[in-house]
Design a protein around this motif. Sequence first.
Motif, PDB file in Angstrom:
ATOM      1  N   LEU A 139      32.583  49.314  42.160  1.00  0.00           N
ATOM      2  CA  LEU A 139      32.391  48.670  43.457  1.00  0.00           C
ATOM      3  C   LEU A 139      32.135  49.683  44.569  1.00  0.00           C
ATOM      4  O   LEU A 139      31.246  49.492  45.401  1.00  0.00           O
ATOM      5  CB  LEU A 139      33.614  47.814  43.790  1.00  0.00           C
ATOM      6  CG  LEU A 139      33.610  47.146  45.162  1.00  0.00           C
ATOM      7  CD1 LEU A 139      32.408  46.246  45.338  1.00  0.00           C
ATOM      8  CD2 LEU A 139      34.903  46.363  45.373  1.00  0.00           C
ATOM      9  N   THR A 181      28.765  49.834  46.909  1.00  0.00           N
ATOM     10  CA  THR A 181      28.928  49.652  48.349  1.00  0.00           C
ATOM     11  C   THR A 181      28.349  50.821  49.122  1.00  0.00           C
ATOM     12  O   THR A 181      27.619  50.651  50.101  1.00  0.00           O
ATOM     13  CB  THR A 181      30.414  49.476  48.694  1.00  0.00           C
ATOM     14  OG1 THR A 181      30.941  48.360  47.967  1.00  0.00           O
ATOM     15  CG2 THR A 181      30.597  49.233  50.182  1.00  0.00           C
ATOM     16  N   ARG A 220      30.276  40.851  49.753  1.00  0.00           N
ATOM     17  CA  ARG A 220      31.357  39.959  49.327  1.00  0.00           C
ATOM     18  C   ARG A 220      31.167  39.566  47.857  1.00  0.00           C
ATOM     19  O   ARG A 220      32.119  39.533  47.072  1.00  0.00           O
ATOM     20  CB  ARG A 220      31.390  38.710  50.210  1.00  0.00           C
ATOM     21  CG  ARG A 220      32.545  37.759  49.841  1.00  0.00           C
ATOM     22  CD  ARG A 220      32.714  36.629  50.849  1.00  0.00           C
ATOM     23  NE  ARG A 220      31.551  35.746  50.880  1.00  0.00           N
ATOM     24  CZ  ARG A 220      30.731  35.616  51.914  1.00  0.00           C
ATOM     25  NH1 ARG A 220      30.924  36.348  53.004  1.00  0.00           N
ATOM     26  NH2 ARG A 220      29.715  34.771  51.866  1.00  0.00           N
ATOM     27  N   ARG A 275      32.266  42.346  45.549  1.00  0.00           N
ATOM     28  CA  ARG A 275      33.714  42.401  45.355  1.00  0.00           C
ATOM     29  C   ARG A 275      34.154  41.398  44.291  1.00  0.00           C
ATOM     30  O   ARG A 275      35.114  41.638  43.547  1.00  0.00           O
ATOM     31  CB  ARG A 275      34.436  42.145  46.682  1.00  0.00           C
ATOM     32  CG  ARG A 275      34.278  43.296  47.673  1.00  0.00           C
ATOM     33  CD  ARG A 275      35.209  43.156  48.855  1.00  0.00           C
ATOM     34  NE  ARG A 275      34.814  42.113  49.795  1.00  0.00           N
ATOM     35  CZ  ARG A 275      33.968  42.286  50.796  1.00  0.00           C
ATOM     36  NH1 ARG A 275      33.388  43.468  50.982  1.00  0.00           N
ATOM     37  NH2 ARG A 275      33.685  41.292  51.616  1.00  0.00           N
ATOM     38  N   PRO A 323      39.525  42.795  45.708  1.00  0.00           N
ATOM     39  CA  PRO A 323      38.625  43.702  45.017  1.00  0.00           C
ATOM     40  C   PRO A 323      39.344  44.762  44.206  1.00  0.00           C
ATOM     41  O   PRO A 323      40.481  45.111  44.477  1.00  0.00           O
ATOM     42  CB  PRO A 323      37.865  44.345  46.187  1.00  0.00           C
ATOM     43  CG  PRO A 323      38.846  44.350  47.311  1.00  0.00           C
ATOM     44  CD  PRO A 323      39.627  43.065  47.140  1.00  0.00           C
ATOM     45  N   MET A 366      38.586  48.319  43.906  1.00  0.00           N
ATOM     46  CA  MET A 366      37.684  49.321  44.508  1.00  0.00           C
ATOM     47  C   MET A 366      37.590  50.547  43.625  1.00  0.00           C
ATOM     48  O   MET A 366      38.232  51.568  43.838  1.00  0.00           O
ATOM     49  CB  MET A 366      38.175  49.687  45.907  1.00  0.00           C
ATOM     50  CG  MET A 366      37.222  50.602  46.673  1.00  0.00           C
ATOM     51  SD  MET A 366      35.557  49.949  46.890  1.00  0.00           S
ATOM     52  CE  MET A 366      35.805  48.808  48.218  1.00  0.00           C
TER      53      MET A 366
END
Length: 284
Positions: A158, A162, A211, A214, A281, A283
């Motif tokens: 993720l 991102t 979003r 996630r 999430p 991450m």
Amino acid sequence: MTPKSRLGQNFLRDPQAIRRIGAALGDCAGRTVVEIGPGMGAITRELAAKAGKVLALEVDPELAASLSAEFARSAEPNVAGSNVRVETVDVLTFDFVGAAAAAGERLIVAGNLPYYITSPILLKLADNATVLDRAVLMVQREVADRVTASPGSRDFGLLSVTVQMHGPMEPLLTLPPSAFSPPPEVHSTVFRWRFAPRFAELGVNREEFLRFMRQAFALKRKTLANNLRAAGIESAAAAAALSGAGIDLKARAESQSVEALARLWKCLQKAGATPPGEVTPAMH
């Protein structure tokens, strides 16, 4: 001055590394550079010699006062350091948009990021990508491996997606603990990030797509199909969207390029089947 471990203070002391970081920023003449976490000022002094103006953001009041005093002694025009302004501020609350407006240009960023808030700082920069030009940042090697990872690698996740959706990045050099005082327990990697958000290019809405990411990466070891179902999408709709995007039904999110993930989001959107809510999430 005694470093504060609670603030992740490990000061760079390798002269060659300092010069390489300055060189990696490219031409900064007449430009405004924002330095995150100047610490004892090792990189700050290098930036002062290259840039038109340096905004040094230091959260530690003691260090900020020391740096301010040093550069105040150089406040005469045309004296090295007269172009440095030290601000006692948490970078997570800093107004990059306002600073860019005051500078009349996109900002350049440099910094040795504290390990304990590296991801939040990277996300803060991503949120402000439209007013940023490029950055040269030093982070824990494992974090650099993640943000620069390619799809299909063990480090891709993720955080990779991102950050990479806001522009390409490349690792530049890795430093051992001995390059710092006090030495950290990990190696550090310097990477360059050129801000060029890809959302318009890929035809996706930034907030909605992030979003969705996630949700797609919520369960790291699950397939995309399972993550979509966990997000509230019916199995048939998930299968149709994956097929439409050219993604195998057994694929995991970490095996897919950002282009493929954008296609998936658009297929779901077209079918009116985008996930309805938010999830916690993972991450990575």
